[in-house]
Write an enzyme that holds these catalytic residues in place. Structure first.
Site, mmCIF file in Angstrom:
data_model
loop_
_atom_site.group_PDB
_atom_site.id
_atom_site.type_symbol
_atom_site.label_atom_id
_atom_site.label_comp_id
_atom_site.label_asym_id
_atom_site.label_seq_id
_atom_site.Cartn_x
_atom_site.Cartn_y
_atom_site.Cartn_z
ATOM 1 N N TYR A 242 0.844 -1.198 0.000
ATOM 2 C CA TYR A 242 0.000 0.000 0.000
ATOM 3 C C TYR A 242 0.873 1.239 0.000
ATOM 4 O O TYR A 242 2.026 1.236 0.456
ATOM 5 C CB TYR A 242 -0.954 0.011 1.199
ATOM 6 N N TRP B 83 -1.828 2.712 12.919
ATOM 7 C CA TRP B 83 -1.904 1.321 12.483
ATOM 8 C C TRP B 83 -0.594 0.827 11.891
ATOM 9 O O TRP B 83 -0.089 -0.233 12.258
ATOM 10 C CB TRP B 83 -3.023 1.170 11.454
ATOM 11 N N ASP B 84 -0.007 1.575 10.967
ATOM 12 C CA ASP B 84 1.205 1.086 10.310
ATOM 13 C C ASP B 84 2.423 1.137 11.235
ATOM 14 O O ASP B 84 3.311 0.287 11.152
ATOM 15 C CB ASP B 84 1.487 1.834 9.003
ATOM 16 N N THR B 85 2.448 2.100 12.158
ATOM 17 C CA THR B 85 3.525 2.104 13.155
ATOM 18 C C THR B 85 3.453 0.856 14.023
ATOM 19 O O THR B 85 4.461 0.180 14.269
ATOM 20 C CB THR B 85 3.440 3.356 14.042
#
Length: 618
Positions: A111, A203-205
């Site tokens: 993504y 979220w991605d962290t």
């Protein structure tokens, strides 16, 4: 309304279709102006190094209210390699990504941000690192040596601070956790996706941090990045959102694994001892012991018994508050929860012990945190309203008997803790009346005051989440205080609870043989205890130690012929009796109910993840 659904193209490829190995997700919210060009650019770059049937592009459209869904439908109809995943409701950036990855067909999940701030010439390297097995997770970085990233101060400074905090608290080896340019293997995501709890910007962290902790290979490589559009530090998202998520993840990964039930109960014992030690630091404990030797032990024992009687009533009142909110539980368990939280308030600053109660009822009974906090707020409102009313009634009595000037001289001539305590008590009493008036007015108004206030400092999507939590909190608070039955039951119990608190102080004062008439003893006890408790509402010292004694002593000396030594001794002994009962009851409740902050947080996570009721304890 509902969760995500695929509007265009089937979820699984037929046998005749080539196998999709790479799924690229474009998280989209109101991207009508750019989504068509972004999809075209993405497809063109994927075609440069992959066969046409090896990839798919998923537009993860997150409850948009512009033309993005319509455009995404058309793009999917025109190219069978493009899919549109729609959600009727906002899932958040992380929630939209997770739903799209679950729906994706590829073994390599990719993504990046739809503004294409990261140059897509890096896309082949991103895909190759995971697809080849070199790494389980790959991420672009704007802070590694060799990258090209024009970072103006208003973007660069907050980014460096944030990444520094993540590295320090969560022990991450990465330089850049939020570059919107990442890939992960299907195998790694199948494990990590269930562990990541945030559904917004963190979220991605969290995905990167948990991947490192789980032993997955995480590759970070420099990318060319150009800022697109304008940005600003968002108060709600960056401070409330990101900060709380860093603390939450730190607790889960670094603290909780090192704790056990034995450690939790041991910590409770330490806190109990610490509470008693803090009392010796704020007060002259030698004076306490000297006054105790002069006091009538029978009356002191009676005071302890009276104060003990108030605790089941506190549990009963809390039961009635929760019942108004639709949750029913036993008085025994709730009395223990109140004991534990009040013990915490003797030690922790800013009434942080209240947080423990919210954890306990959430973990053991599945009561949502906003409702738990609202129930505590309702309890505090009734406490303040009852105490302020008691003080006001006695003050009216003193005014009617012409003793207002005498009281005013005592307050004006006071110094130190006494004057501070009375000023604080006055302010808190007025604030209590104002709070009740505000609740009543907001319940009758159609205007959304909460949303208006939050949106003044934040326009980010995370603000929607915060507004929802606060509005639920306010609605619950209005539910308790807004019905005649609830107000009458909780209000009556509050009056009895605080009357017993006053009787406790009255018995302690009588134990010193003050030589006061019955009416004068009752009046000064009600006024001194009410003002003293209003003074200790603000967390200026642990458990209000010092402020309570200051107000109590000032008023007893100002309104009676008693000397300051006797008044202070009675105030100290009264507060010590109440704190000792609280500490002993709190620790006994921790042991008896098998409850500690550690187990509460652990079981609270179980309830959040699985939606199951925690086991009953009573």
């Amino acid at each position: 309304m509902g969760g995500p659904r695929t509007d265009s193209a089937p979820d699984t490829a037929s046998d005749a279709e080539p196998t999709v190995s790479v799924s690229v997700v474009l998280p989209s919210y109101n991207e009508a102006d750019t989504i068509e060009s972004t999809v075209a650019t993405t497809v063109r770059h994927l075609e440069s190094f992959l066969d046409p049937g090896e990839f798919e592009v998923i537009v993860a459209e997150d409850g948009c209210d512009d033309r993005t869904p319509e455009i995404a439908d058309r793009l999917a109809a025109d190219d069978d390699r493009v899919r549109h995943l729609h959600s009727d409701e906002r899932l958040g950036r992380g929630g939209a990504l997770e739903a799209a990855f679950d729906s994706a067909r590829g073994d390599t999940l990719v993504y990046f941000d739809t503004d294409l701030a990261t140059d897509l010439r890096h896309l082949e390297e991103l895909v190759r690192r995971v697809r080849s097995g070199e790494a389980d997770v790959a991420t672009g970085s704007r802070w590694l040596p060799g990258n090209v990233a024009d970072r103006p101060a208003k973007r660069g400074v907050p980014s460096r601070v944030y990444n520094g905090l993540v590295r320090a608290f969560l022990r991450s080896d990465l330089r850049d956790h939020q570059c919107g340019f990442k890939a992960i293997s299907r195998e790694a995501f199948s494990v990590l996706g269930d562990e990541v709890e945030d559904s917004h910007w963190f979220w991605d962290t969290e995905l990167l941090v948990r991947a490192q902790r789980a032993g997955y290979e995480v590759a970070e490589f420099p990318v060319e990045w150009t800022p697109k559009g304008d940005t600003k530090v968002d108060l709600v998202r960056d401070v409330l959102g990101m900060g709380s998520q860093i603390i939450r993840t730190w607790w889960q990964l670094s603290v909780r694994p090192r704790l056990s039930r034995r450690v939790g109960l041991g910590a409770g014992a330490v806190l109990a001892v610490l509470a008693l030690f803090l009392m010796t630091q704020y007060l002259d404990f030698g004076a306490v012991l000297a006054e105790m030797r002069e006091a009538d032990p029978a009356l002191i024992g009676a005071a302890i018994l009276v104060y003990l009687l108030s605790w089941p009533l506190r549990g009963l009142r809390y039961r009635d508050i929760l019942a108004e909110l639709g949750y029913r539980d036993g008085v025994g368990f709730l009395t223990g929860a109140v004991f534990i939280s009040q013990t915490g308030n003797l030690v922790f600053p800013a009434r942080a012990g209240d947080l423990i109660r919210a954890y306990v009822v959430k973990a053991r009974r599945g009561i949502p945190y906003p409702t738990g906090f609202a129930s505590l707020a309702a309890e505090r409102v009734f406490d303040l309203l009852t105490i302020a009313s008691m003080a006001g009634i006695v003050l009216m009595g003193y005014t009617a008997t012409g003793r207002t000037a005498e009281l005013a001289r005592a307050i004006v001539g006071a110094e130190g803790a006494g004057r501070v305590a009375v000023v604080v008590a006055t302010a808190v009493g007025l604030a209590a009346v104002a709070a009740v008036a505000t609740i009543a007015l907001s319940a009758r108004s159609d205007r959304d005051f909460v949303a208006a206030a939050v949106y003044r400092v934040s326009t980010d999507s995370y603000a929607d989440f915060v507004v929802g939590v606060i509005e639920r909190f306010v609605d619950d608070l209005q539910t308790v205080a807004g019905t005649r039955r609830g107000f009458a039951r909780v209000g009556t119990t509050s009056v009895v609870v605080w009357t017993l608190d006053v009787v406790t102080a009255l018995l302690v004062l009588a134990a010193f043989s003050p030589g006061l008439g019955t009416v004068e003893l009752v009046a000064v006890s009600f006024f001194a205890v009410s003002v003293g408790n209003l003074a200790k509402v603000l967390p200026l010292s642990p458990g209000g130690v010092g402020l309570y004694e200051g107000a109590f002593t000032l008023l007893v000396v100002g309104l009676t012929p008693l000397g300051p030594e006797l008044a202070l001794g009675a105030a100290v002994l009264d507060h010590a009796v109440k704190n000792l009962v609280t500490v002993v009851g709190g620790y006994a409740s921790m042991v008896g109910l098998n409850v500690s902050l550690t187990t509460a947080v652990e079981e609270g996570r179980e309830v959040r993840e699985h939606g199951e009721e925690a086991p009953e304890l009573d």
